[in-house]
Structure formats: C-alpha cells, structure tokens
Design a protein around this motif. Structure first.
Motif, short mmCIF file in Angstrom:
data_model
loop_
_atom_site.label_atom_id
_atom_site.label_comp_id
_atom_site.label_asym_id
_atom_site.label_seq_id
_atom_site.Cartn_x
_atom_site.Cartn_y
_atom_site.Cartn_z
N ASP A 61 -5.15 -9.57 -27.28
CA ASP A 61 -4.76 -9.14 -25.93
C ASP A 61 -5.19 -7.69 -25.73
O ASP A 61 -5.28 -6.91 -26.68
N VAL A 62 -5.42 -7.34 -24.48
CA VAL A 62 -5.83 -5.98 -24.16
C VAL A 62 -4.70 -5.30 -23.41
O VAL A 62 -4.14 -5.87 -22.46
N SER A 63 -4.35 -4.10 -23.82
CA SER A 63 -3.34 -3.34 -23.07
C SER A 63 -4.02 -2.70 -21.87
O SER A 63 -5.22 -2.41 -21.90
N SER A 64 -3.26 -2.52 -20.80
CA SER A 64 -3.87 -2.01 -19.57
C SER A 64 -2.84 -1.24 -18.75
O SER A 64 -1.64 -1.30 -19.01
N ILE A 65 -3.35 -0.54 -17.75
CA ILE A 65 -2.50 0.16 -16.79
C ILE A 65 -2.78 -0.45 -15.43
O ILE A 65 -3.91 -0.46 -14.96
N VAL A 66 -1.74 -0.99 -14.80
CA VAL A 66 -1.87 -1.68 -13.52
C VAL A 66 -1.15 -0.87 -12.45
O VAL A 66 -0.03 -0.41 -12.66
N GLU A 67 -1.81 -0.69 -11.29
CA GLU A 67 -1.19 0.04 -10.18
C GLU A 67 -0.62 -0.97 -9.18
O GLU A 67 -1.34 -1.83 -8.68
N THR A 68 0.70 -0.89 -8.93
CA THR A 68 1.37 -1.80 -8.01
C THR A 68 2.25 -1.00 -7.05
O THR A 68 2.41 0.21 -7.18
N GLU A 69 2.84 -1.71 -6.10
CA GLU A 69 3.77 -1.09 -5.17
C GLU A 69 5.16 -1.02 -5.80
O GLU A 69 5.58 -1.96 -6.45
N GLY A 70 5.84 0.09 -5.58
CA GLY A 70 7.20 0.26 -6.07
C GLY A 70 8.20 0.09 -4.95
O GLY A 70 7.87 0.24 -3.77
N ALA A 71 9.44 -0.20 -5.30
CA ALA A 71 10.49 -0.38 -4.30
C ALA A 71 11.08 0.98 -3.91
O ALA A 71 11.11 1.91 -4.71
N GLY A 110 0.78 -1.23 0.00
CA GLY A 110 0.00 0.00 0.00
C GLY A 110 0.81 1.28 0.00
O GLY A 110 0.25 2.37 0.12
N VAL A 111 2.13 1.20 -0.14
CA VAL A 111 3.00 2.37 -0.09
C VAL A 111 3.76 2.51 -1.41
O VAL A 111 4.12 1.50 -2.02
N ASN A 112 4.00 3.74 -1.86
CA ASN A 112 4.73 4.04 -3.09
C ASN A 112 4.08 3.38 -4.30
O ASN A 112 4.70 2.62 -5.04
N LYS A 113 2.83 3.70 -4.51
CA LYS A 113 2.08 3.15 -5.65
C LYS A 113 2.62 3.71 -6.96
O LYS A 113 2.82 4.91 -7.09
N VAL A 114 2.87 2.82 -7.92
CA VAL A 114 3.33 3.21 -9.24
C VAL A 114 2.42 2.55 -10.27
O VAL A 114 1.80 1.53 -10.01
N LYS A 115 2.35 3.16 -11.46
CA LYS A 115 1.52 2.61 -12.53
C LYS A 115 2.41 1.96 -13.58
O LYS A 115 3.37 2.56 -14.05
N LYS A 116 2.07 0.73 -13.94
CA LYS A 116 2.79 0.00 -14.97
C LYS A 116 1.88 -0.14 -16.18
O LYS A 116 0.71 -0.48 -16.05
N HIS A 117 2.44 0.10 -17.35
CA HIS A 117 1.69 0.00 -18.59
C HIS A 117 1.99 -1.34 -19.24
O HIS A 117 3.14 -1.64 -19.53
#
Length: 109
Positions: free
Chosen positions: A55-65, A40-47
């Motif tokens: 296939d469908v392209s998407s934007i996923v929000e994950t935690e970053g280091a 839940g900290v340092n959320k980043v968006k990956k494309h």
C-alpha cells in the motif's frame, strides 16, 4: 437533535472565515453537531497511512465540516445570501407542509 436551516444540495454562501464570500453546494449536514460540509470550502489535508505491505501512504485534500451558522442560503430569485422563513401551505392531499421562503423577496426556496 437540532433543526438546521440548511439541507443537503442547497446552494450557500460563506459569511465568515478564510473562505468568506465563497459559494458552494452543501455536501453533507450533521444536525446533531450543527455542522455542514460545503463543496470547495474549508479544505483540509488527511494523511492516509499504508496499512499493508504494498500500500502507498498519501495525503488527500478534502472538505472539512464547519458550523452552519457561518453560511447563508442563496435565494434563487435574489441570487444573494438570505435569511430563511417558513410558511405553512397545504399539499395535494390536504396535509399542511412547512415551506422555506426567502425573507427578502418571499420566493420559495
């Protein structure tokens, strides 16, 4: 390889940055880089790009280091962010083992 005071599944509090004061469980540790990933900290968006037709392209929000020096371990007894000390104890087999200890109250972590 660097030794970190944080391990996977530890509860930590963030000391600086946009998420200052946030608490979370450590998801991953990279000792060679000195970085951690906290839930839940340092959320980043990956494309994600579509690689095949259909296939469908998407934007996923994950935690970053981020650097492990920006977090402090939460003591279960104090319920605060604390520094970690190490004490040497003997286990059942008679071997010496390093144990993490709270610097404020002395409780085992």
């Amino acid at each position: 390889m660097n030794k970190l005071h944080i391990k996977k599944d530890d509860l930590v509090v963030v000391l600086s940055g946009d998420d200052k004061g946030a608490r979370g469980k450590v998801l991953a540790v990279a000792p060679s880089e000195g970085k951690v990933m906290v839930e839940g900290v340092n959320k980043v968006k990956k494309h994600n790009k579509a690689r095949k037709q259909g296939d469908v392209s998407s934007i996923v929000e994950t935690e970053g280091a981020f650097y492990a020096s920006k977090v402090q371990l939460v003591c279960p007894a104090c319920d605060k962010g604390v520094r970690v000390r190490y004490s040497v104890e003997t286990d059942k087999d008679g071997n010496q083992v390093k144990v993490r200890v709270c610097a404020k109250c002395g409780a085992k972590i």
